[in-house]
Design an enzyme around this catalytic site. Structure first.
Site, PDB file in Angstrom:
ATOM      1  N   GLU A 101      -3.237   9.007   8.460  1.00 39.49           N
ATOM      2  CA  GLU A 101      -2.026   8.865   8.789  1.00 39.49           C
ATOM      3  C   GLU A 101      -1.468   9.494  10.103  1.00 39.49           C
ATOM      4  OE1 GLU A 101       0.840   7.439   6.537  1.00 39.49           O
ATOM      5  OE2 GLU A 101      -0.741   6.610   5.151  1.00 39.49           O
ATOM      6  N   CYS A 111      -4.330  -1.193  -2.124  1.00 43.05           N
ATOM      7  CA  CYS A 111      -4.266   0.451  -2.439  1.00 43.05           C
ATOM      8  C   CYS A 111      -5.207   0.421  -3.805  1.00 43.05           C
ATOM      9  CB  CYS A 111      -2.775   0.819  -2.601  1.00 43.05           C
ATOM     10  SG  CYS A 111      -2.873   2.422  -3.357  1.00 43.05           S
ATOM     11  N   CYS A 164     -10.925   3.575  -0.462  1.00 44.46           N
ATOM     12  CA  CYS A 164      -9.415   3.566  -0.086  1.00 44.46           C
ATOM     13  C   CYS A 164      -9.123   2.919   1.224  1.00 44.46           C
ATOM     14  CB  CYS A 164      -9.321   5.058   0.098  1.00 44.46           C
ATOM     15  SG  CYS A 164      -7.466   5.398   0.595  1.00 44.46           S
ATOM     16  N   HIS A 199      -7.433   3.523   3.431  1.00 43.65           N
ATOM     17  CA  HIS A 199      -7.505   4.178   4.932  1.00 43.65           C
ATOM     18  C   HIS A 199      -8.977   4.427   5.435  1.00 43.65           C
ATOM     19  CE1 HIS A 199      -3.539   5.160   3.275  1.00 43.65           C
ATOM     20  NE2 HIS A 199      -3.176   5.653   4.218  1.00 43.65           N
ATOM     21  N   ASP A 214       0.740  -1.136   0.133  1.00 43.94           N
ATOM     22  CA  ASP A 214      -0.012  -0.046  -0.007  1.00 43.94           C
ATOM     23  C   ASP A 214       1.000   1.159   0.038  1.00 43.94           C
ATOM     24  OD1 ASP A 214      -2.837   1.410   0.351  1.00 43.94           O
ATOM     25  OD2 ASP A 214      -1.712   1.990   2.259  1.00 43.94           O
ATOM     26  N   SER A 215       0.319   2.474  -0.176  1.00 41.49           N
ATOM     27  CA  SER A 215       0.993   3.723  -0.136  1.00 41.49           C
ATOM     28  C   SER A 215       1.513   3.964   1.272  1.00 41.49           C
ATOM     29  CB  SER A 215       0.094   4.763  -0.673  1.00 41.49           C
ATOM     30  OG  SER A 215      -0.942   4.804   0.184  1.00 41.49           O
TER      31      SER A 215
END
Length: 278
Positions: free
Chosen positions: A159, A80, A191, A193, A17-18
């Site tokens: 994040e 992702c 997403c 996240h 993932d990013s």
């Protein structure tokens, strides 16, 4: 031949993932496929992916796949949505192992859940601009209307671990306002996240809207893919923290704090690598 299959089955699954968002996918794999080893890579030096071009995402993804191959993974999960939307098809043609993304599983279950055929999708700008969720959903049922909304601030807020902060709630309220007016009954958290904001998003959208978490569906699809390719570890392993290796491109301590806040066990060792070398 059976010995070769057995040895391959003992190899880990690569997940990337990013940044930290893909940990929601890793968490579901741990829960649903507890006998599978995982090598996780979070590209924390180059997050977010959602505002970058297709060429850049493809280059990043190829580097990460090359790194994961050095760990002798047996399959790869692109955890992702942006990379799934912009790089998955090209990479699938370039490697000789099973690879899946998170978009198709999420789109499939959204179609199954909607009753009024009005589905919302929230994701990064790159994922929204790719129209990949709309395309997959419309391919399954052309009578469905899809309402898409880019929510670029969600990734940095997650994040920063501002999961219950009033700032995040204010941003979420603004992003979701238009979707509420469209009377959707299903919302795809497009997403990896975003499931970490699930409670907040659910409170804003109300009980009449079903939230779809592609991370869960991806873990189910991975299990089916491994069985299909004779790569499932089956009952070879029992649950143990030593089964999971974590790598990042930057900020290992910050990643560790975040991982330990959402994973079902504590992790101590996270290795930082220079992904540009791959």
């Amino acid at each position: 031949m059976s010995e070769e299959i057995s040895n391959n089955a003992l190899a880990p699954v690569g997940v990337f993932d990013s940044g930290v968002g893909g940990l929601t996918v890793a968490r579901e794999i741990m829960r649903q496929l507890p006998n599978e080893k995982i090598v996780y890579f979070g590209d924390t030096a180059r997050v977010p992916y959602g505002s970058k071009s297709k060429d850049t995402i493809l280059r990043y993804s190829r580097q990460i796949v090359r790194f994961l191959k050095t760990k002798n993974v047996k399959a790869i999960v692109v955890a992702c949505n942006t990379a799934s939307a912009l790089a998955l098809e090209e990479i699938r043609d370039e490697i000789d192992m099973p690879i899946i993304g998170v978009v198709k599983p999420g789109a499939k279950v959204a179609v199954e859940k909607t009753i009024n055929k009005r589905i919302g999708v929230i994701a990064t700008e790159a994922t929204i601009n790719s129209h990949i969720y709309t395309d997959y959903i419309k391919n399954r049922d052309n009578d469905i209307t899809v309402f898409s909304k880019a929510c670029p601030l969600f990734v940095p807020l997650v994040e920063e671990m501002w999961l219950k902060d009033s700032v995040t709630e204010e941003v979420a309220g603004r992003y979701l306002e238009n979707l509420k007016e469209e009377h959707i009954d299903t919302l795809v958290l497009g997403c990896t996240h975003y499931p970490l904001l699930r409670n907040m998003i659910g409170n804003i959208m109300g009980e009449s809207v079903t939230l779809v978490n592609p991370a869960y569906e991806t873990a189910v699809s991975l299990g089916e893919l491994l069985v299909k390719n004779n790569l499932s570890a089956g009952n070879v392993y029992s649950y143990s923290g030593e089964m999971y290796d974590f790598y990042v491109s930057d900020a290992a301590e910050k990643f560790k704090r975040f991982a330990n806040s959402i994973l079902p066990f504590r992790i101590e060792n996270i290795s930082q690598i220079n992904i540009e070398e791959y």
